[in-house]
Design a protein around this motif. Structure first.
Motif, PDB file in Angstrom:
ATOM      1  N   ASP A 180       0.461  -1.254  -0.114  1.00 30.46           N
ATOM      2  CA  ASP A 180       0.089   0.400  -0.301  1.00 30.46           C
ATOM      3  C   ASP A 180       0.596   1.234   0.227  1.00 30.46           C
ATOM      4  O   ASP A 180       0.349   2.054  -0.468  1.00 30.46           O
ATOM      5  CB  ASP A 180      -1.336  -0.091   1.144  1.00 30.46           C
ATOM      6  N   THR A 181       2.399   1.160   0.097  1.00 33.51           N
ATOM      7  CA  THR A 181       2.882   2.363   0.504  1.00 33.51           C
ATOM      8  C   THR A 181       4.060   2.464  -0.404  1.00 33.51           C
ATOM      9  O   THR A 181       4.752   3.569  -0.457  1.00 33.51           O
ATOM     10  CB  THR A 181       3.973   2.387   2.008  1.00 33.51           C
ATOM     11  N   GLU A 182       3.965   1.117  -1.500  1.00 29.17           N
ATOM     12  CA  GLU A 182       4.578   0.530  -2.724  1.00 29.17           C
ATOM     13  C   GLU A 182       6.593   1.365  -1.392  1.00 29.17           C
ATOM     14  O   GLU A 182       6.893   2.128  -2.167  1.00 29.17           O
ATOM     15  CB  GLU A 182       4.182   2.139  -3.616  1.00 29.17           C
ATOM     16  N   THR A 183       6.264   0.620  -0.608  1.00 31.21           N
ATOM     17  CA  THR A 183       7.831   0.334  -0.218  1.00 31.21           C
ATOM     18  C   THR A 183       8.630  -0.963   0.028  1.00 31.21           C
ATOM     19  O   THR A 183       8.038  -1.550  -0.115  1.00 31.21           O
ATOM     20  CB  THR A 183       7.912   1.346   1.246  1.00 31.21           C
ATOM     21  N   SER A 184       9.789  -0.979  -0.225  1.00 34.49           N
ATOM     22  CA  SER A 184      10.665  -2.016  -0.308  1.00 34.49           C
ATOM     23  C   SER A 184      10.487  -2.159   1.083  1.00 34.49           C
ATOM     24  O   SER A 184      10.846  -1.725   2.290  1.00 34.49           O
ATOM     25  CB  SER A 184      11.756  -1.690  -0.751  1.00 34.49           C
ATOM     26  N   ALA A 185      10.928  -3.672   1.319  1.00 34.56           N
ATOM     27  CA  ALA A 185      11.919  -4.190   2.737  1.00 34.56           C
ATOM     28  C   ALA A 185      13.045  -4.045   2.610  1.00 34.56           C
ATOM     29  O   ALA A 185      13.417  -4.662   4.184  1.00 34.56           O
ATOM     30  CB  ALA A 185      11.027  -5.225   3.081  1.00 34.56           C
ATOM     31  N   GLY A 186      13.872  -3.611   1.878  1.00 27.91           N
ATOM     32  CA  GLY A 186      14.983  -3.972   1.939  1.00 27.91           C
ATOM     33  C   GLY A 186      15.868  -3.198   2.801  1.00 27.91           C
ATOM     34  O   GLY A 186      15.229  -1.712   2.696  1.00 27.91           O
ATOM     35  N   ASN A 187      16.849  -3.038   3.355  1.00 26.70           N
ATOM     36  CA  ASN A 187      17.563  -2.918   4.402  1.00 26.70           C
ATOM     37  C   ASN A 187      16.764  -1.440   5.092  1.00 26.70           C
ATOM     38  O   ASN A 187      16.870  -0.706   5.754  1.00 26.70           O
ATOM     39  CB  ASN A 187      18.199  -1.484   3.425  1.00 26.70           C
ATOM     40  N   THR A 188      16.279  -2.405   6.250  1.00 31.96           N
ATOM     41  CA  THR A 188      15.147  -2.121   6.516  1.00 31.96           C
ATOM     42  C   THR A 188      15.472  -2.822   8.713  1.00 31.96           C
ATOM     43  O   THR A 188      15.249  -2.387   9.166  1.00 31.96           O
ATOM     44  CB  THR A 188      13.159  -3.049   7.051  1.00 31.96           C
ATOM     45  N   VAL A 189      16.311  -3.540   8.526  1.00 31.19           N
ATOM     46  CA  VAL A 189      16.467  -4.670   9.559  1.00 31.19           C
ATOM     47  C   VAL A 189      18.564  -4.124   9.753  1.00 31.19           C
ATOM     48  O   VAL A 189      19.313  -4.493   9.301  1.00 31.19           O
ATOM     49  CB  VAL A 189      16.528  -5.694   9.778  1.00 31.19           C
TER      50      VAL A 189
END
Length: 736
Positions: A180-189
């Protein structure tokens, strides 16, 4: 030097360490003390190690708010907290560790009170240190997420001494947020100490969370240990054991049976008959590296990378393929008498290289590009191929000269004539191709097996010992690191020296660090599974078919060599599970399995034909199109590697036995019953299929495990039979 910190962490540390905040819930479990505290705008879980050092994990957050705890209850290990906040209703479900070696787990959901943008979100771990102290704990981050790999963070709290933490964010659960936010889960941690943990990706595209819709905004698993490993081998074992502990608790996607015999035939047809796969030079035929790539000269690595899986297939199926004869006839042309070695580029076409990339020059060698063809030639030689044996042994002294010249620590690129270094490091300060010593050791072990000359074994040991001390920085390229693991295990078996078993674990840990243990169910990622995918390079932005296929084969070989050895249970579990998921995922590298709209409009090398059963090199994050690198002919070994390793033929009865786990001890037989043993871990479930090999109905089938438990199967599409059974099981199949 005092590290700078943000106001968010400064505020949290001051509040949690000095203020008498209300403790909502408190519990002791397995020697750890757990407390849930409302700081005002954040709900924290405070964990105290047995020696008293503390760390805090943020369970819920609403910037500048005062959280309203509407309900909190505890039932055994399960804790539930319902929270009212300005940004919306939040719900936290927390499960404390069941026992030593099992993870702490919480899930936080948010139902936004309005269309919501989150331009910033602080990281969710606060290493507090000693009670009532203003000094934050000191620690070392050993592993963190890179790109879209696992949402993992493995670190040690070193002052005041506490122990180790493995934090894992299940990024699959965040797919609705990302969609829904058109974001990636990459580099989040990740983060920099002490600002560490998971942060929701910022909503920078003005794509809000929807009012009234429930979103998972954290799904975290945490393994805790009071031990700080004293050395590298202990650290690697701890990492593997913690990863396996989280893996066991992690929800995993369903797998599905793929018809690999049918897939192989489609791929074989296109590989043989598609003009885009072939070039002709000096009266011989050669595979292109990529479909319709006629500008790049033939490479020996490409020829052998396809030839070896084809050899596996023809041995399994007892057939002959003209395509193999074509490729073999062209191999001697790669040998250069002047330098006494095979060359990367075909000598008669090397002058076509334009030098548009550092390695695309006639005499420039990428370090692993010499070792890998030698490894494949040695495999052919050990199967009795005399021409391959000659090419291998004639090139071996040059490979040894190069190894000694660089003291078994290879640069990225060097010149074949002078051994001058063209590119020393992958990145400034990062060193060269650090896993090549293991790949070279593999080559020299093959030479020792082929000739019996002990100097080759000694040479392999010299190279292998250069891997000590690399920690999680060993990985240059996935397949080479996996081959290194197998070579090191073999060295352990031959020499009985424990160091080589420990170094084999080091190589495997480096591979698993670079995996994607989550499903990218947003954007284009909805069209293909990504769970347990593997990245080809430590900084690669995509997963790649060739490296995955070779790692798959290397893991099979590792388990074969480990048969009868007391190796780490975590290793057996993770190897078998990677293989299980690869057998399902690999088919989605073929563009025929993907919608056209997700394929890149621009292709770096050659062209992509959506109707061709030749795999794409690259699959990307869900918001990026795939196939931008090209359609990889040298990845065509995909199906030819899978089929012989996962299908066991029972010719007389007209069926094949398929398992998605590796197996031991089956030999082609016309006699009943068929028996074999599954690899893996008994705590995991795998699939067994009885697959028709003709048009006749299957006979009456009986499947038994452990000598007594008869399994009930279910009918699958096309008249096949399907069973579920635990790993590491003895299996007996009878029919009448």
């Amino acid at each position: 030097m005092i590290k700078a910190i943000s106001p968010w962490l400064l505020n949290a540390n001051a509040a949690l360490m000095h203020y008498d905040l209300p403790v909502i819930l408190k519990k002791e479990q397995n020697g750890y003390h757990f407390s849930i505290i409302n700081q005002g705008d954040a709900l924290w879980l405070i964990v105290a190690w047995p020696l008293g050092n503390t760390i805090a994990f943020r369970l819920a957050y609403s910037p500048g708010d005062q959280l309203n705890i509407k309900k909190a209850n505890i039932s055994g290990r399960n804790i539930k907290v319902e929270i009212g906040s300005l940004i919306g209703a939040q719900h936290v479900e927390l499960k404390l560790p069941e026992q030593e070696g099992s993870p702490l787990h919480w899930t936080t959901t948010l139902v936004p009170a309005a269309p919501l943008l989150l331009p910033y979100w602080p990281r969710d771990i606060a290493p507090l240190g000693a009670k009532r102290s203003d000094v934050l704990a000191l620690g070392d981050i050993r592993v963190n997420q890179v790109g879209t790999r696992c949402g993992q963070l493995y670190f040690h709290v070193t002052r005041p001494e506490a122990g180790a933490v493995f934090y894992f964010q299940n990024l699959t659960s965040l797919s609705d947020y990302n969609q829904d936010t058109e974001t990636s889960a990459g580099n989040t941690v990740g983060g920099e100490w002490p600002e560490i943990g998971f942060a929701l990706p910022p909503t920078t595209k003005q794509k809000p969370l929807q009012q009234g819709k429930s979103y998972v905004i954290s799904d975290a698993y945490v393994m805790l240990s009071a031990e700080i490993p004293p050395d590298e081998p202990a650290m690697i074992r701890q990492y593997l054991d913690m990863l396996a502990g989280i893996y066991l608790a992690l929800p995993k996607p369903d797998t599905h049976y793929q018809n690999w015999p049918e897939i192989l035939q489609k791929g074989l047809y296109d590989l043989q008959d598609s003009p885009g796969c072939w070039s002709q030079l000096g009266g011989n035929h050669y595979f292109n590296a990529y479909v319709s790539d006629y500008d790049t000269p033939p490479e020996i690595m490409v020829q052998l990378a396809v030839l070896l899986p084809l050899l596996d297939y023809v041995e399994w199926h007892n057939v002959e393929l003209d395509v193999m004869k074509k490729i073999k006839e062209g191999l001697p042309a790669f040998y250069n008498e002047k330098y006494g070695t095979i060359m990367r580029w075909h000598p008669k076409a090397a002058d076509r290289l334009q030098g548009e990339e550092e390695h695309k020059k006639p005499l420039v060698m990428d370090s692993w590009y010499l070792q890998h063809p030698l490894l494949n030639l040695s495999r052919m030689a050990l199967k009795g191929d005399t021409e391959a044996k000659k090419l291998f042994l004639d090139s071996l002294e040059f490979a040894i000269k190069v190894a000694r010249h660089f003291d078994y620590q290879w640069p990225v690129f060097y010149k074949m004539d002078t051994l001058e270094i063209v590119k020393a490091e992958t990145q400034p300060g990062a060193g060269g191709e650090k896993d090549v010593p293991g790949l070279y050791a593999h080559v020299l072990l093959q030479a020792w097996e082929l000739t019996g000359e002990k100097r080759y074994l000694a040479e392999a040991e010299k190279a292998a010992l250069k891997l000590k001390g690399l920690g999680f920085k060993m990985f240059y390229q996935a397949n080479n690191t996996a081959f290194s693991a197998g070579a090191l295990l073999r060295l352990f078996k031959i020499t009985k020296k424990q160091i080589y078993l420990e170094l084999s674990y080091l190589a495997l840990a480096n591979v698993f660090v670079n995996t994607q243990l989550w499903d990218c169910n947003y954007g284009y990622g909805k069209n293909f599974p990504t769970f347990f995918a593997l990245f080809p390079l430590s900084d690669a932005p995509y997963t790649a078919v060739y490296e995955e296929q070779e790692v798959f084969c290397a893991f099979h070989d590792y388990l074969h060599h480990a048969e009868g050895l007391d190796i780490a249970p975590s290793v057996r579990l993770l190897l078998a599970e990677y293989i299980r998921f690869l057998v399902e995922r690999a088919v989605y590298y073929y563009p025929t399995m993907l919608p056209k709209e997700m394929l890149s409009d621009e292709v770096k090398t050659g062209e992509v034909d959506h109707n061709l059963w030749i795999a794409l090199e690259d699959l990307h994050d869900g918001w990026e199109k795939s196939g931008a690198v090209g359609q990889e002919v040298y990845g065509a070994g995909n199906a030819f590697g899978i089929l012989p390793r996962h299908y066991m033929q029972v010719e007389e009865a007209g069926f094949m036995i398929y398992t998605d786990y590796p197996t031991y001890g089956f030999s082609p037989t016309k006699h009943r019953p068929a028996t074999f043993r599954l690899a893996g871990d008994s705590r995991m479930i795998c699939r067994l299929m009885i697959v028709k090999s003709g048009h006749a109905k299957l006979p009456e089938i009986t499947v038994t495990t452990g000598g007594k438990t008869q399994l009930k199967g279910k009918h699958a599409e096309g008249g096949d039979l399907e069973f579920e059974l635990p790993g590491n099981a003895e299996v007996r199949i009878d029919w009448r």
